[in-house]
Design an enzyme around this catalytic site. Structure first.
Site, mmCIF file in Angstrom:
data_model
loop_
_atom_site.group_PDB
_atom_site.id
_atom_site.type_symbol
_atom_site.label_atom_id
_atom_site.label_comp_id
_atom_site.label_asym_id
_atom_site.label_seq_id
_atom_site.Cartn_x
_atom_site.Cartn_y
_atom_site.Cartn_z
ATOM 1 N N CYS A 127 0.812 -1.224 0.000
ATOM 2 C CA CYS A 127 0.000 0.000 0.000
ATOM 3 C C CYS A 127 0.842 1.269 0.000
ATOM 4 O O CYS A 127 0.314 2.353 -0.216
ATOM 5 C CB CYS A 127 -0.943 -0.005 1.199
ATOM 6 S SG CYS A 127 -1.906 -1.508 1.301
ATOM 7 N N HIS A 251 -2.966 6.932 2.692
ATOM 8 C CA HIS A 251 -3.439 5.631 2.226
ATOM 9 C C HIS A 251 -4.810 5.381 2.852
ATOM 10 O O HIS A 251 -5.010 5.592 4.052
ATOM 11 C CB HIS A 251 -2.441 4.546 2.646
ATOM 12 C CG HIS A 251 -2.964 3.167 2.449
ATOM 13 N ND1 HIS A 251 -3.612 2.782 1.289
ATOM 14 C CD2 HIS A 251 -2.964 2.081 3.265
ATOM 15 C CE1 HIS A 251 -3.978 1.512 1.405
ATOM 16 N NE2 HIS A 251 -3.593 1.069 2.597
ATOM 17 N N ASN A 281 -10.260 -0.288 0.824
ATOM 18 C CA ASN A 281 -8.803 -0.230 0.727
ATOM 19 C C ASN A 281 -8.381 -0.799 -0.635
ATOM 20 O O ASN A 281 -8.556 -1.985 -0.894
ATOM 21 C CB ASN A 281 -8.202 -1.049 1.872
ATOM 22 C CG ASN A 281 -6.692 -1.084 1.842
ATOM 23 O OD1 ASN A 281 -6.059 -0.680 0.883
ATOM 24 N ND2 ASN A 281 -6.101 -1.590 2.923
HETATM 25 O O1 UT7 Z 1 -3.469 -1.484 3.841
HETATM 26 C C1 UT7 Z 1 -3.009 -1.933 5.091
HETATM 27 C C2 UT7 Z 1 -3.744 -3.111 5.515
HETATM 28 N N1 UT7 Z 1 -4.590 -3.233 6.576
HETATM 29 C C3 UT7 Z 1 -5.062 -2.337 7.494
HETATM 30 O O2 UT7 Z 1 -4.741 -1.199 7.509
HETATM 31 C C4 UT7 Z 1 -6.022 -2.855 8.506
HETATM 32 C C5 UT7 Z 1 -5.650 -2.452 9.906
HETATM 33 N N2 UT7 Z 1 -6.625 -2.960 10.872
HETATM 34 C C6 UT7 Z 1 -7.896 -2.538 10.928
HETATM 35 O O3 UT7 Z 1 -8.305 -1.684 10.160
HETATM 36 C C7 UT7 Z 1 -8.794 -3.098 12.023
HETATM 37 O O4 UT7 Z 1 -8.020 -3.924 12.882
HETATM 38 C C8 UT7 Z 1 -10.013 -3.893 11.478
HETATM 39 C C9 UT7 Z 1 -10.975 -2.922 10.799
HETATM 40 C C10 UT7 Z 1 -9.543 -4.947 10.496
HETATM 41 C C11 UT7 Z 1 -10.772 -4.559 12.618
HETATM 42 O O5 UT7 Z 1 -11.169 -3.598 13.582
HETATM 43 P P1 UT7 Z 1 -10.859 -3.822 15.133
HETATM 44 O O6 UT7 Z 1 -11.418 -2.657 15.827
HETATM 45 O O7 UT7 Z 1 -9.376 -4.062 15.263
HETATM 46 O O8 UT7 Z 1 -11.719 -5.096 15.457
HETATM 47 P P2 UT7 Z 1 -11.267 -6.508 16.079
HETATM 48 O O9 UT7 Z 1 -10.497 -7.278 15.054
HETATM 49 O O10 UT7 Z 1 -10.633 -6.286 17.401
HETATM 50 O O11 UT7 Z 1 -12.658 -7.205 16.294
HETATM 51 C C12 UT7 Z 1 -13.582 -6.772 17.304
HETATM 52 C C13 UT7 Z 1 -14.718 -7.755 17.401
HETATM 53 C C14 UT7 Z 1 -14.256 -9.192 17.577
HETATM 54 O O12 UT7 Z 1 -15.149 -9.811 18.475
HETATM 55 P P3 UT7 Z 1 -14.754 -10.034 20.003
HETATM 56 O O13 UT7 Z 1 -13.502 -10.878 19.980
HETATM 57 O O14 UT7 Z 1 -14.531 -8.654 20.561
HETATM 58 O O15 UT7 Z 1 -15.951 -10.730 20.548
HETATM 59 C C15 UT7 Z 1 -14.393 -9.792 16.206
HETATM 60 O O16 UT7 Z 1 -14.654 -11.176 16.228
HETATM 61 O O17 UT7 Z 1 -15.475 -7.737 16.187
HETATM 62 C C16 UT7 Z 1 -15.587 -9.062 15.661
HETATM 63 N N3 UT7 Z 1 -15.582 -8.993 14.195
HETATM 64 C C17 UT7 Z 1 -16.653 -8.709 13.458
HETATM 65 N N4 UT7 Z 1 -17.929 -8.430 13.783
HETATM 66 C C18 UT7 Z 1 -18.788 -8.165 12.761
HETATM 67 C C19 UT7 Z 1 -14.504 -9.178 13.365
HETATM 68 N N5 UT7 Z 1 -14.892 -9.010 12.098
HETATM 69 C C20 UT7 Z 1 -16.210 -8.715 12.115
HETATM 70 C C21 UT7 Z 1 -17.154 -8.441 11.118
HETATM 71 N N6 UT7 Z 1 -18.427 -8.156 11.476
HETATM 72 N N7 UT7 Z 1 -16.838 -8.396 9.794
#
Ligand code: UT7
Length: 327
Positions: A127, A251, A281
């Site tokens: 990216c 980005h 993204n």
């Molecule tokens: O280009 C560079 C590449 N990537 C990035 O820049 C991504 C960087 N990371 C992020 O943007 C974030 O970490 C995400 C948007 C991917 C995720 O957000 P988060 O606030 O870090 O959420 P999380 O992974 O901590 O998940 C929170 C909760 C979890 O449940 P528990 O364990 O708290 O019960 C997940 O299981 O949300 C759950 N969850 C979902 N719920 C509904 C994970 N994916 C989903 C989903 N829909 N699609």
């Protein structure tokens, strides 16, 4: 002394738009969750379960189903705006992580479609790719090239694991392109910073033939730190203060990352260029898509200082301070 300026720009997005609601047919999720955690409402897709062409490796001619066709469409528009033809161009640089094939580089077919014969190469810095490409192209122009087409293009949906709800909602396809031309004097690249920490490869990767794997929280944390420190280094090299930046083009990975970076740099959200809500993204394509959108919406004026900054798999990061000059 030879500098560089942007004289043309263009973008391309596949027609098919997928909403967050449609994703809930594939995995358990909600529109509210995706919007709150990422700012993404829709994305354009060229491949995968929602695309009309599906996973056809040879989509119909003229469709926007490959990295190459998206790149050519964006580049043709950039050449039109610059008033140039392929035969005027010394080099086409394609920044991508999703080349259409392993061999040869996708830029070769793109060069053929555009009528470019002097040189073509791909850059894969994930990216951070487009900003790596901008610095590379500027260096080539300082070394004697006169006109370069620089493209960021991706079909990230080819590398998406549609069964993984933790990241499948993030990605989309698209392309943005600029034409860079030599100009007398210092030119527009006022400062830049590139970096990599290859010990972090395991945070985000995809092996041949399988979908992306990402440790989202850790990528998030490191993305904010790397982008802030790179942007600060570019600002120092350009000898500009943050108040002198008119537009921040980050980005487009997650609106929360973009806003956290802007806030740490001391930039108000009105100065942040954002298309993430409708594109998701798009990796190497995200900065040029946001830049072209800002130019076309009249948000960029002669003499404005722009700050570009991104990070990605690798982990790589890159930033540049660019003074906008009307051609
Ligand atoms: O280009 C560079 C590449 N990537 C990035 O820049 C991504 C960087 N990371 C992020 O943007 C974030 O970490 C995400 C948007 C991917 C995720 O957000 P988060 O606030 O870090 O959420 P999380 O992974 O901590 O998940 C929170 C909760 C979890 O449940 P528990 O364990 O708290 O019960 C997940 O299981 O949300 C759950 N969850 C979902 N719920 C509904 C994970 N994916 C989903 C989903 N829909 N699609």
């Amino acid at each position: 002394m030879t500098g560089v300026t942007i004289t043309g720009w263009g973008s391309a997005l596949p027609e098919r738009v997928v909403t967050n609601g449609e994703l809930s047919a594939l995995f358990e999720t909600t529109d509210d969750w995706i919007v709150e955690r990422s700012g993404i409402r829709t994305r354009h897709v060229a491949t995968g379960p929602f695309a009309d062409a599906g996973d056809d490796p040879n989509p119909p001619a003229g469709g926007l189903g490959t990295t190459g066709t998206l790149a050519v469409t964006a580049a043709r528009e950039a050449l039109r705006v610059a008033g140039l033809q392929g035969s005027d161009i010394d080099m086409v640089i394609l920044c991508t992580t999703t080349a259409d094939q392993l061999i040869p580089a996708s830029s070769a077919s793109i060069a053929a479609a555009l009528g470019i014969v002097r040189g073509a190469m791909d850059i894969n810095a994930a990216c951070a790719g487009f900003t790596y490409g901008l610095v590379t192209a500027s260096g080539m122009i300082a070394a004697g090239a006169r006109r370069i087409v620089l493209i960021g293009a991706e079909t990230l949906t080819r590398a998406t694991n549609w069964a993984d709800r933790t990241n499948a909602f993030l990605f989309g396809d698209g392309a943005g392109a600029v034409v860079l031309e030599a100009t007398p004097g210092d030119g527009c690249l006022l400062g830049w910073d590139l970096g990599v920490d290859g010990t972090l490869v395991d945070l985000l990767y995809a092996h041949h033939g399988s979908g992306m794997v990402m440790r989202g929280k850790e990528v998030f944390r490191r993305a904010v730190m790397a982008t802030v420190s790179s942007a600060t280094a570019s600002l120092e090299r350009s000898k500009l203060g943050i108040d002198e930046i008119s537009l921040f083009v980050p980005h487009q990975a997650n609106i929360r990352i973009m806003e956290a970076v802007a806030s740490r740099l001391g930039l108000p959200t009105e100065k942040v260029a954002s298309v993430i809500g409708r594109t998701g993204n798009t990796s190497s394509a995200s900065i040029p898509l946001a830049l072209v959108d800002a130019i076309q919406s009249g948000r960029v004026s002669d003499g404005d200082n722009l700050l570009l900054a991104g990070f990605g798999a690798g982990m790589t990061w890159a930033s540049a301070v660019w003074r906008w000059h009307e051609g």
